[in-house]
Write a protein that holds these residues in place. Structure first.
Motif, PDB file in Angstrom:
ATOM      1  N   ILE A 139     -15.484  17.919 -13.734  1.00 39.01           N
ATOM      2  CA  ILE A 139     -15.409  17.055 -12.553  1.00 39.01           C
ATOM      3  C   ILE A 139     -13.994  17.029 -12.005  1.00 39.01           C
ATOM      4  N   VAL A 140     -13.019  16.855 -12.877  1.00 35.16           N
ATOM      5  CA  VAL A 140     -11.616  16.806 -12.451  1.00 35.16           C
ATOM      6  C   VAL A 140     -11.242  18.142 -11.823  1.00 35.16           C
ATOM      7  N   LYS A 141     -11.708  19.218 -12.438  1.00 38.32           N
ATOM      8  CA  LYS A 141     -11.387  20.539 -11.917  1.00 38.32           C
ATOM      9  C   LYS A 141     -11.943  20.685 -10.502  1.00 38.32           C
ATOM     10  N   ASN A 142     -13.178  20.202 -10.312  1.00 37.99           N
ATOM     11  CA  ASN A 142     -13.770  20.284  -8.978  1.00 37.99           C
ATOM     12  C   ASN A 142     -13.020  19.393  -7.993  1.00 37.99           C
ATOM     13  N   GLN A 143     -12.634  18.214  -8.425  1.00 39.45           N
ATOM     14  CA  GLN A 143     -11.957  17.282  -7.515  1.00 39.45           C
ATOM     15  C   GLN A 143     -10.493  17.662  -7.307  1.00 39.45           C
ATOM     16  N   MET A 144      -9.896  18.336  -8.192  1.00 40.02           N
ATOM     17  CA  MET A 144      -8.473  18.634  -8.112  1.00 40.02           C
ATOM     18  C   MET A 144      -8.202  20.043  -7.607  1.00 40.02           C
ATOM     19  N   LYS A 145      -9.043  20.524  -6.866  1.00 41.85           N
ATOM     20  CA  LYS A 145      -8.830  21.875  -6.362  1.00 41.85           C
ATOM     21  C   LYS A 145      -7.682  21.910  -5.362  1.00 41.85           C
ATOM     22  N   ASP A 146      -7.474  20.831  -4.710  1.00 42.56           N
ATOM     23  CA  ASP A 146      -6.360  20.873  -3.740  1.00 42.56           C
ATOM     24  C   ASP A 146      -5.145  20.168  -4.347  1.00 42.56           C
ATOM     25  N   ASP A 147      -3.949  20.489  -3.855  1.00 44.48           N
ATOM     26  CA  ASP A 147      -2.674  19.993  -4.401  1.00 44.48           C
ATOM     27  C   ASP A 147      -2.490  18.514  -4.142  1.00 44.48           C
ATOM     28  N   GLU A 148      -2.960  18.039  -3.044  1.00 44.28           N
ATOM     29  CA  GLU A 148      -2.767  16.629  -2.685  1.00 44.28           C
ATOM     30  C   GLU A 148      -3.491  15.733  -3.681  1.00 44.28           C
ATOM     31  N   ALA A 149      -4.723  16.073  -4.094  1.00 41.14           N
ATOM     32  CA  ALA A 149      -5.472  15.275  -5.051  1.00 41.14           C
ATOM     33  C   ALA A 149      -4.770  15.285  -6.399  1.00 41.14           C
ATOM     34  N   GLN A 150      -4.154  16.400  -6.778  1.00 37.05           N
ATOM     35  CA  GLN A 150      -3.441  16.487  -8.050  1.00 37.05           C
ATOM     36  C   GLN A 150      -2.221  15.582  -8.023  1.00 37.05           C
ATOM     37  N   ASN A 151      -1.503  15.571  -6.932  1.00 40.58           N
ATOM     38  CA  ASN A 151      -0.314  14.730  -6.836  1.00 40.58           C
ATOM     39  C   ASN A 151      -0.702  13.259  -6.894  1.00 40.58           C
ATOM     40  N   LYS A 152      -1.795  12.889  -6.267  1.00 36.93           N
ATOM     41  CA  LYS A 152      -2.261  11.512  -6.277  1.00 36.93           C
ATOM     42  C   LYS A 152      -2.585  11.087  -7.711  1.00 36.93           C
ATOM     43  N   LEU A 153      -3.264  11.939  -8.417  1.00 41.69           N
ATOM     44  CA  LEU A 153      -3.648  11.629  -9.796  1.00 41.69           C
ATOM     45  C   LEU A 153      -2.417  11.463 -10.664  1.00 41.69           C
ATOM     46  N   VAL A 154      -1.448  12.320 -10.543  1.00 45.45           N
ATOM     47  CA  VAL A 154      -0.233  12.245 -11.359  1.00 45.45           C
ATOM     48  C   VAL A 154       0.511  10.970 -11.010  1.00 45.45           C
ATOM     49  N   ASP A 155       0.614  10.622  -9.748  1.00 46.32           N
ATOM     50  CA  ASP A 155       1.311   9.400  -9.341  1.00 46.32           C
ATOM     51  C   ASP A 155       0.610   8.174  -9.901  1.00 46.32           C
ATOM     52  N   SER A 156      -0.707   8.133  -9.831  1.00 46.38           N
ATOM     53  CA  SER A 156      -1.426   6.959 -10.334  1.00 46.38           C
ATOM     54  C   SER A 156      -1.268   6.831 -11.849  1.00 46.38           C
ATOM     55  N   MET A 157      -1.223   7.936 -12.545  1.00 45.69           N
ATOM     56  CA  MET A 157      -1.032   7.914 -14.004  1.00 45.69           C
ATOM     57  C   MET A 157       0.356   7.408 -14.355  1.00 45.69           C
ATOM     58  N   LEU A 158       1.343   7.862 -13.615  1.00 46.90           N
ATOM     59  CA  LEU A 158       2.717   7.420 -13.873  1.00 46.90           C
ATOM     60  C   LEU A 158       2.852   5.929 -13.587  1.00 46.90           C
ATOM     61  N   ASP A 159       2.174   5.459 -12.538  1.00 50.61           N
ATOM     62  CA  ASP A 159       2.196   4.026 -12.232  1.00 50.61           C
ATOM     63  C   ASP A 159       1.565   3.205 -13.377  1.00 50.61           C
ATOM     64  N   GLN A 160       0.498   3.710 -13.914  1.00 52.81           N
ATOM     65  CA  GLN A 160      -0.172   2.998 -15.015  1.00 52.81           C
ATOM     66  C   GLN A 160       0.731   2.958 -16.239  1.00 52.81           C
ATOM     67  N   ILE A 161       1.420   4.033 -16.511  1.00 52.88           N
ATOM     68  CA  ILE A 161       2.310   4.094 -17.689  1.00 52.88           C
ATOM     69  C   ILE A 161       3.440   3.097 -17.519  1.00 52.88           C
ATOM     70  N   GLU A 162       3.975   3.021 -16.324  1.00 53.79           N
ATOM     71  CA  GLU A 162       5.078   2.086 -16.063  1.00 53.79           C
ATOM     72  C   GLU A 162       4.600   0.643 -16.193  1.00 53.79           C
ATOM     73  N   GLN A 163       3.409   0.356 -15.733  1.00 59.94           N
ATOM     74  CA  GLN A 163       2.877  -1.001 -15.810  1.00 59.94           C
ATOM     75  C   GLN A 163       2.606  -1.363 -17.282  1.00 59.94           C
ATOM     76  N   ASN A 164       2.182  -0.442 -18.076  1.00 56.78           N
ATOM     77  CA  ASN A 164       1.923  -0.714 -19.480  1.00 56.78           C
ATOM     78  C   ASN A 164       3.209  -0.960 -20.242  1.00 56.78           C
ATOM     79  N   LYS A 165       4.306  -0.367 -19.838  1.00 57.86           N
ATOM     80  CA  LYS A 165       5.586  -0.580 -20.510  1.00 57.86           C
ATOM     81  C   LYS A 165       6.119  -1.950 -20.203  1.00 57.86           C
ATOM     82  N   ASN A 166       5.865  -2.454 -19.043  1.00 57.27           N
ATOM     83  CA  ASN A 166       6.403  -3.758 -18.622  1.00 57.27           C
ATOM     84  C   ASN A 166       5.520  -4.812 -19.143  1.00 57.27           C
TER      85      ASN A 166
END
Length: 166
Positions: A139-166
């Motif tokens: 599913i991720v492979k199908n949804q992440m075929k374009d670069d913009e979707a990949q960047n969004k996913l990485v940004d959201s993951m980094l945001d979650q990691i930062e929120q968990n640290k705080n």
């Protein structure tokens, strides 16, 4: 008739011959005869005594043999009772041991069944996880075929990691 009427001289000499013979027999033969008769009587008495003693000994031997037989019968009966008790004890011990062994086997079987169930559940979970990861990957492979979707996913993951640290 002379044969039937003996002469007085003949009668006299016959009495004297008889007396002499009687005295000789009485002096010499009669003691020997009496001695032989007494010895024979003593021998018969000894034989009777020996027979009585033998009968007494035989009776004693019979009573002793009967006592031994009675004792042997009692011992035999006691041995048979003891053997029956031992047989009963051995059977009971074997029964208890068999029940204990059967309980152990049952417990081991239950443990093995429980372990196999846990292993089966773990394998099932692992397989479900693998399938879920494979599906998610597809599913991720199908949804992440374009670069913009990949960047969004990485940004959201980094945001979650930062929120968990705080």
């Amino acid at each position: 008739m002379e044969l039937f009427t003996p002469d007085y001289g003949l009668i006299f000499w016959m009495f004297i011959a008889f007396g002499v013979l009687f005295l000789i027999l009485w002096k010499f033969a009669w003691p020997v005869i009496l001695k032989s008769v007494d010895q024979r009587a003593d021998l018969i008495d000894k034989g009777v005594e020996y027979a009585q003693e033998a009968k007494i000994q035989l009776d004693n031997a019979r009573s002793e043999a009967e006592e031994y037989l009675n004792t042997a019968r009692k011992e035999q009966a006691q041995i048979l009772r003891d053997a029956d008790k031992m047989k009963t004890q051995i059977i009971e011990q074997a029964r208890v041991a068999a029940q204990t062994e059967a309980q152990k086997v049952m417990d081991n079987a239950k443990l093995q069944i429980q372990q196999q169930q846990k292993e089966a559940q773990q394998q099932f979970r692992n397989q479900v996880s693998e399938f879920a990861i494979q599906i998610a990957g597809k599913i991720v492979k199908n949804q992440m075929k374009d670069d913009e979707a990949q960047n969004k996913l990485v940004d959201s993951m980094l945001d979650q990691i930062e929120q968990n640290k705080n």
